[in-house]
Scaffold this active site. Structure first.
Site, PDB file in Angstrom:
ATOM      1  N   ASP A  24       8.276  -2.754   5.916  1.00 30.84           N
ATOM      2  CA  ASP A  24       6.954  -2.934   6.519  1.00 30.84           C
ATOM      3  C   ASP A  24       5.825  -2.740   5.511  1.00 30.84           C
ATOM      4  O   ASP A  24       4.754  -3.347   5.648  1.00 30.84           O
ATOM      5  CB  ASP A  24       6.748  -2.061   7.755  1.00 30.84           C
ATOM      6  N   CYS A  25       6.054  -1.944   4.467  1.00 25.50           N
ATOM      7  CA  CYS A  25       5.069  -1.848   3.387  1.00 25.50           C
ATOM      8  C   CYS A  25       4.984  -3.169   2.632  1.00 25.50           C
ATOM      9  O   CYS A  25       3.900  -3.623   2.251  1.00 25.50           O
ATOM     10  CB  CYS A  25       5.438  -0.724   2.430  1.00 25.50           C
TER      11      CYS A  25
END
Length: 268
Positions: A129-130
């Protein structure tokens, strides 16, 4: 010691959080290595998590350079006055993309590195998700970024990290061992041992992949032209809460392709 040496970052940190950093330092100390270069570098890395005031010394659990920069860049409007700041942030992302360091995630995902970590140069631990946030934020401010080599690497890595069931977890592509989370507990943290797919992580990855594919949704128009809602309930909107929605059958000519929806929507 081979594992510790393999996964220690070039700047001396291990794991990107104070818990693992302290455990490694204690292990080095117990082995009589407190005067080693590894101990000194690890100690300096651990101290970088703290800050001191006149009254106290406090320490963070972890640092979130990539995560915070992604949200900050996403929050910047498209005004001409923000162009320079956005350009510097995108350059900062490019410098920190993980392209030549592997990690445990490669056991189940046979693909070249291409993600971003949560913090700063924790290259052994890219996060899905980063990576999605960095990709999305950069593409929003630079339309050519989606076609760039950094974007290609990021997309390829994200696709390879997708679980067989369709979702994403943060650090690895899950295959087996979920039962370990049920029989071995770590304090009050759920799913601490095996990184299983999570809805919030999956939603962020879908949002980023949808954006770079020019398929950003507008719910009403998409539904009217044949897009199918496969998860979520558009009638469940209450106040400021909008539930995550997933659409299939969306076409490039729809409004969802050209307008920002400001909600957790993802087309497939």
């Amino acid at each position: 010691w081979e594992m510790i040496a393999t996964f220690t970052e070039a700047h001396g940190d291990f794991g990107g959080n104070t818990c693992t950093a302290m455990n490694v330092l204690m292990a080095l100390h117990l082995d009589g290595r407190e005067n080693s270069a590894e101990f000194r570098a690890g100690y300096e890395a651990l101290m970088s998590y703290g800050w001191e005031t006149a009254q106290e010394w406090r320490v963070q659990c972890c640092q979130s350079h990539v995560w915070d920069t992604g949200f900050a860049l996403s929050a910047l409007g498209p005004a001409a006055g923000n162009k320079s700041s956005a350009g510097r942030a995108i350059h900062w992302f490019k410098e920190r993309q993980i392209t030549n360091v592997g990690g445990d995630w490669q056991r189940n995902a046979k693909v070249a590195p291409g993600g971003w970590c949560f913090g700063n140069h924790h290259d052994h631990y890219p996060v899905t998700d980063c990576t999605a946030l960095a990709l999305l934020a950069a593409a929003k401010h630079d339309s050519s970024f989606a076609k760039s080599e950094p974007a290609r690497r990021a997309v390829n890595w994200l696709l390879a990290m997708q679980h067989e069931g369709g979702g994403w977890s943060a650090y690895e592509r899950f295959k087996r061992g979920e039962w370990l989370n049920k029989v071995i507990k770590f304090k009050d943290i759920e799913n601490a041992l095996v990184d299983i797919p999570k809805a919030d992580v999956t939603a962020k990855v879908l949002e980023a992949l949808a954006y770079v594919k020019k398929d950003h949704p507008a719910v009403d128009d998409a539904l009217a032209r044949g897009a199918r809602l496969v998860a979520g309930d558009p009638e469940a909107v209450r106040g400021r809460f909008v539930p995550p929605l997933v659409l299939t059958g969306a076409e490039t000519g729809m409004r969802l392709s050209v307008e920002e929806t400001f909600g957790p929507l993802a087309p497939l």
